[in-house]
Enzyme design. Structure first.
Site, PDB file in Angstrom:
ATOM      1  N   CYS A 104       1.540   5.923  -0.131  1.00 34.49           N
ATOM      2  CA  CYS A 104       1.652   5.256  -1.620  1.00 34.49           C
ATOM      3  C   CYS A 104       0.559   5.273  -2.997  1.00 34.49           C
ATOM      4  CB  CYS A 104       1.383   3.961   0.093  1.00 34.49           C
ATOM      5  SG  CYS A 104       2.504   2.101  -1.596  1.00 34.49           S
ATOM      6  N   CYS A 110      -0.052   1.697  -4.035  1.00 32.60           N
ATOM      7  CA  CYS A 110      -0.965   0.623  -3.043  1.00 32.60           C
ATOM      8  C   CYS A 110      -2.065   1.487  -3.300  1.00 32.60           C
ATOM      9  CB  CYS A 110      -0.664   1.520  -1.303  1.00 32.60           C
ATOM     10  SG  CYS A 110       0.770   0.475  -1.173  1.00 32.60           S
TER      11      CYS A 110
END
Length: 105
Positions: free
Chosen positions: A30, A33
């Site tokens: 991600c 993230c």
């Protein structure tokens, strides 16, 4: 205090303790993230009275499902074991601080 990793084995013990625990749900693949990680880490260093935890959603699918995490990053703020706030998406440090300030002082 630096962030700690939570897993199926220690998640409940970590979030049900007394006080404030923030849990950042993330995954290695991600991009948002990864961009949010240093912001979260810096906040953990600036608020040592709270517990800042990281939950790898890929490695811990049961917790991910139990808390209905469908988008990442997602951050849950727990107070004495109860979720008091949920934030979805990466955010810059000023926004993170504004969102968590009522809980971490």
């Amino acid at each position: 205090m630096a962030t700690i990793d939570v897993t199926e084995e220690n998640f409940e013990q970590t979030v049900t303790g007394e006080g404030i625990t923030l849990v950042d749900a993330w995954a290695d693949w991600c991009g948002p993230c990864k961009r949010f990680a240093p912001v979260y880490e810096k906040a953990s260093e600036e608020h040592p009275d709270a517990t800042f935890a990281k939950l790898d959603t890929d490695a811990n699918p049961q917790i991910t499902a139990r808390y209905g995490i469908t988008s990442i990053p997602t951050m849950h703020v727990f107070k004495d074991g109860e979720i008091v706030k949920t934030l979805v998406g990466a955010m810059p440090k000023p926004k993170l601080v504004k969102e968590i300030e009522p809980f971490v002082g």
